[in-house]
Design a protein around this motif. Structure first.
Motif, short mmCIF file in Angstrom:
data_model
loop_
_atom_site.label_atom_id
_atom_site.label_comp_id
_atom_site.label_asym_id
_atom_site.label_seq_id
_atom_site.Cartn_x
_atom_site.Cartn_y
_atom_site.Cartn_z
N MET A 135 0.85 -1.20 0.00
CA MET A 135 0.00 0.00 0.00
C MET A 135 0.88 1.25 0.00
O MET A 135 1.71 1.43 0.86
N ARG A 136 0.62 2.10 -0.98
CA ARG A 136 1.50 3.25 -1.12
C ARG A 136 1.21 4.35 -0.11
O ARG A 136 2.03 5.20 0.16
N ASP A 137 -0.03 4.36 0.45
CA ASP A 137 -0.30 5.47 1.37
C ASP A 137 0.15 5.17 2.80
O ASP A 137 0.03 6.00 3.68
N GLU A 138 0.69 3.97 3.02
CA GLU A 138 1.24 3.70 4.36
C GLU A 138 2.58 4.41 4.50
O GLU A 138 3.30 4.58 3.52
N THR A 139 2.88 4.78 5.73
CA THR A 139 4.18 5.38 5.98
C THR A 139 5.16 4.26 6.33
O THR A 139 4.86 3.40 7.15
N ILE A 140 6.32 4.26 5.66
CA ILE A 140 7.28 3.17 5.88
C ILE A 140 8.54 3.71 6.54
O ILE A 140 8.85 4.90 6.45
N ALA A 141 9.26 2.80 7.19
CA ALA A 141 10.50 3.20 7.85
C ALA A 141 11.50 2.06 7.83
O ALA A 141 11.12 0.89 7.78
N ALA A 142 12.76 2.41 7.84
CA ALA A 142 13.82 1.40 7.91
C ALA A 142 15.13 2.06 8.31
O ALA A 142 15.26 3.29 8.24
N ILE A 143 16.08 1.23 8.72
CA ILE A 143 17.43 1.73 8.97
C ILE A 143 18.10 1.83 7.60
O ILE A 143 18.12 0.85 6.86
N ALA A 144 18.61 3.01 7.27
CA ALA A 144 19.12 3.21 5.92
C ALA A 144 20.62 2.98 5.81
O ALA A 144 21.14 2.82 4.72
N THR A 145 21.30 2.96 6.94
CA THR A 145 22.75 2.74 6.88
C THR A 145 23.06 1.29 7.25
O THR A 145 22.20 0.59 7.77
N SER A 146 24.29 0.87 6.98
CA SER A 146 24.58 -0.54 7.24
C SER A 146 24.76 -0.77 8.73
O SER A 146 25.14 0.12 9.48
N LEU A 147 24.47 -2.00 9.14
CA LEU A 147 24.40 -2.27 10.58
C LEU A 147 25.74 -2.63 11.20
O LEU A 147 25.87 -3.60 11.91
N GLY A 148 26.73 -1.88 10.89
CA GLY A 148 28.03 -2.10 11.55
C GLY A 148 28.26 -0.97 12.52
O GLY A 148 27.34 -0.24 12.86
#
Ligand code: GDP
Length: 482
Positions: free
Chosen positions: A1-14
């Motif tokens: 669904m495009r109207d949902e707001t999404i989130a994520a960690i954008a940098t690498s997990l080091g």
């Protein structure tokens, strides 16, 4: 669904200086406002008590602060858990208002300390406040669905992230900037002209319009075929730039194989990765020669053995040898040729091989004429690796081999993506079919079908005429947070 707001960690997990949590969608700013306590000019003189009653402070101030977050300004502040009041991290946050953002939606990026703990806490807080965890590549997918990038540009993003040499990066950047898209658009434009011409002649044969001639059709279609074929031909070089040239070094013990690996590695220490296998006999290294990524394997000893560990190593050596794009065969200038050398010469018959006669600082004993006789097609280069003689020439040879003395990356447009190559093959076939029909004077109606097919196919490179499942496949290759 495009109207949902999404989130994520954008940098690498080091471990890193900073880490970024990215949010995209209508709720992005709202969520930031709920969890962000930031420096506010109007509240300068008011000290926010961070030890007591943080919740109250946050809620009291949040309304007055709401209007304060301006787009495209990096703002210093603190992230607090708006459910428990716990201080999570000291951050910088930026709000980018759609459509002027990566996804063309409202985007918020929170730059925190580059610790997994902080990143995970902030992400989970953002999710608790209404965002959903983004799927792989979903930010870029939204940029595509919102029309900010076409599909080939979106695909370039993943190539950019994965690029391990500067040339690979340059080619991907060119694609992101729309070089390939423009070329495809030009070719499609020509196909549209041809189609219009055909259609008009089919539909209004008696009207006073320029009559289509088969000669003109032939010329136009040949021009299109030429453009498509040039793109297809660039793929070989493009593939090597993207995946690396597979080079296998072979030679008897002590001829200088390790010395060569080290000499090449010295040039480009930065991107070296060791792949420590279970083996003693194969060492694989990734390096870059003149911007060309190279996967180089030292096939120390392809020989018979009963030792189990050594056997595994030898199997890997054989595999590397069999799949190599280039074999570098090293010989010792100061030794006579012997059976082991002749065995290798047998093995590399018909392969793309470069012979290095090493240790030319020592007196010549080797019979060069014999090598020329047995390997008439191979290039022979005289070097003294430990004296750093001939390494530059070797690098030049590798470069010439990759580019086939043709265009260099960055200068020319290059197809690096298998999906694009497959589509270009099919489009090339469709145009070739239509050319055959023109030559045999077939009715325009039949021609129209093939020309149209080529037009539709090319559209799927840029994502104009592409099925949803292909789009999903493209973005599934992305990492999270991109
Ligand atoms: P490998 O067994 O094939 O990996 O060979 P190495 O790279 O370990 O080299 C074997 C020996 O040859 C080492 O002592 C190197 O220093 C020496 N060597 C390598 N290149 C040269 C060269 O150009 N001239 C001379 N004289 N010795 C060299």
């Amino acid at each position: 669904m495009r109207d949902e707001t999404i989130a994520a960690i954008a940098t690498s997990l080091g471990e890193g200086g900073i880490g970024i949590v990215r949010i995209s969608g209508d709720e992005a700013l709202n969520i930031l406002e709920k969890i962000f306590d930031y420096f506010n000019k109007d509240l300068k003189n008011k000290t926010v008590d961070k030890s007591v009653d943080k919740l109250d402070n946050l809620s009291k101030d949040s309304m007055s602060r709401k209007a304060e977050i301006q787009a495209n300004k990096l703002i210093y502040g603190h992230i607090y858990d708006n459910f428990t009041g716990e201080l999570i991290d000291e951050v910088m946050a930026v709000y980018m208002k759609g459509p002027h953002s990566y996804t063309a939606e409202d985007v918020v990026e929170i730059q925190c300390h580059g610790s997994i703990v902080s990143l995970k806490k902030i992400l989970s807080l953002v999710l608790k406040n209404g965002a959903r965890l983004a799927e792989n590549g979903e930010f870029t997918k939204r940029a595509f669905l919102n029309g900010r990038l076409d599909l080939s540009q979106a695909e370039a993003v993943i190539d950019l992230i994965r690029a391990k040499s500067d040339r690979t990066f340059t080619v991907a950047l060119g694609q992101l900037e729309g070089k390939l898209s423009k070329k495809i658009k030009d070719i499609r434009g020509k196909l549209v002209d041809i189609l219009v011409n055909i259609t008009v002649n089919i539909d209004y044969p008696d009207e006073d319009i320029e009559e289509i001639t088969y000669d003109k059709l032939l010329k136009d279609l040949e021009a299109v075929k030429f453009s498509i074929d040039s793109l297809r031909e660039s793929f070989q070089t493009g593939r090597i730039l993207k995946e690396g040239l597979r080079v296998s070094i072979i030679g008897k013990p002590n001829v200088g194989k390790s010395s060569l690996m080290n000499a090449l590695l010295k040039e480009e220490r930065a991107i070296v990765t060791d792949i420590p296998g279970t083996t003693r006999d194969t060492i694989e290294e990734s390096l870059s020669v003149r911007g060309i990524p190279i996967i180089i394997t030292d096939t120390a000893g392809i020989r018979e053995t009963d030792d189990v560990i050594e056997k595994i190593g030898i199997e890997k050596s054989k595999e590397a040898f069999n799949s190599a794009d280039l074999i570098i065969f090293i010989l010792d200038n100061s030794k006579t040729l012997e059976e082991a050398d002749f065995d290798i010469i047998e093995k590399i018959q018909g392969r793309n091989a470069l012979v290095l006669v090493n240790k030319t600082d020592l007196e010549r004993v080797i019979d060069l004429k014999e090598i020329e006789k047995r390997l008439p097609k191979a290039e022979i280069l005289e070097v003294a690796i430990s004296k750093e003689v001939g390494i530059k020439e070797l690098e030049e040879k590798i470069e010439a081999l990759v580019y086939g003395c043709k265009v260099k990356a960055g200068e020319g447009l290059m197809v690096t993506n298998v999906r694009h190559k497959e589509i270009l093959d099919l489009a090339g076939e469709a145009v070739a079919d239509s050319l055959v029909m023109v030559q045999s004077g077939e009715a325009l109606e039949f021609l129209e079908i093939d020309v149209n097919r080529a037009y539709e196919l090319l559209g799927s490179i840029v994502g104009e005429t592409v099925e949803g499942d292909i789009i999903d496949q493209v973005f599934a290759r992305f990492c999270l947070g991109k």
